[in-house]
Enzyme design. Structure first.
Site, PDB file in Angstrom:
ATOM      1  N   GLY A   1     -13.570 -11.270 121.764  1.00 26.34           N
ATOM      2  CA  GLY A   1     -14.561 -10.206 121.652  1.00 26.34           C
ATOM      3  C   GLY A   1     -15.291  -9.879 122.934  1.00 26.34           C
TER       4      GLY A   1
ATOM      5  CG  ASP B   1     -17.978  -9.650 120.303  1.00 31.34           C
ATOM      6  OD1 ASP B   1     -18.620 -10.704 120.112  1.00 31.34           O
ATOM      7  OD2 ASP B   1     -16.974  -9.349 119.634  1.00 31.34           O
TER       8      ASP B   1
ATOM      9  CG  ASP C   1     -23.013 -11.190 112.468  1.00 35.68           C
ATOM     10  OD1 ASP C   1     -24.020 -11.117 111.743  1.00 35.68           O
ATOM     11  OD2 ASP C   1     -21.906 -10.785 112.086  1.00 35.68           O
TER      12      ASP C   1
ATOM     13  CG  ASP D   1     -11.497  -8.363 115.189  1.00 37.22           C
ATOM     14  OD1 ASP D   1     -10.730  -8.648 114.261  1.00 37.22           O
ATOM     15  OD2 ASP D   1     -12.461  -9.089 115.523  1.00 37.22           O
TER      16      ASP D   1
END
Length: 163
Positions: free
Chosen positions: A30, A85, A88, A144
């Protein structure tokens, strides 16, 4: 929007780390697009390596943490900047930070292209954040969806189910 965030992050990182010759670790897969855009904007000497750690694989929900590749560069005594990336839930980046500290890093900083606003307390905080995102499954610019679409030049969200 994304390119502006990357340019801003480059300025912030340069101010904090420009004199430290950091080890920069890209989190595969990522972080590749983010790192590829960010690194040319960092106009100071650094060492580049990568790690591969995942909780997702090709799933859309996090599972068990899997270390696929540890850094090959020496970490002990180094300032380390981790590029990823997205922040979360934070479990993967927390585990990465913990492992790098255990390997002897003198300081570990985290730069993420994006942070998802989950409304939950996270076990780690990014030192540098590009953009804040809603609590939806996002993809593009390195992220992705089921193994595809990392190559998109912007960030998109899956449509929400309307049950």
């Amino acid at each position: 929007m994304v390119s502006e965030a990357v340019a801003r992050l480059a300025r912030e990182i340069t101010l904090r780390l420009g004199d430290s010759f950091p080890l920069v670790l890209c989190v595969m897969r990522g972080g590749v697009i983010f790192a590829g855009q960010l690194l040319p904007l960092l106009r100071f000497p650094l060492e580049l390596d990568y790690i591969e750690v995942t909780r997702y694989g090709v799933a859309t929900r996090g599972g068990e943490l899997s270390w696929r590749m540890a850094p090959s560069a020496a970490v002990a005594g180094r300032v380390v900047l981790v590029l990823d990336d997205i922040l979360d839930e934070g479990h993967t980046l927390a585990a990465i930070r913990e492992k790098l500290v255990a390997m002897g890093a003198s300081r570990v900083l985290i730069a993420v292209l994006s942070e998802k606003e989950t409304g939950q307390t996270k076990p780690v905080k990014a030192d540098f954040t590009g953009v804040k995102l809603p609590n939806r499954y996002v993809f593009g610019f390195g992220m992705d969806v089921k193994g595809a679409w990392r190559n998109l030049p912007e960030i998109y969200a899956l449509k929400e189910d309307k049950d």
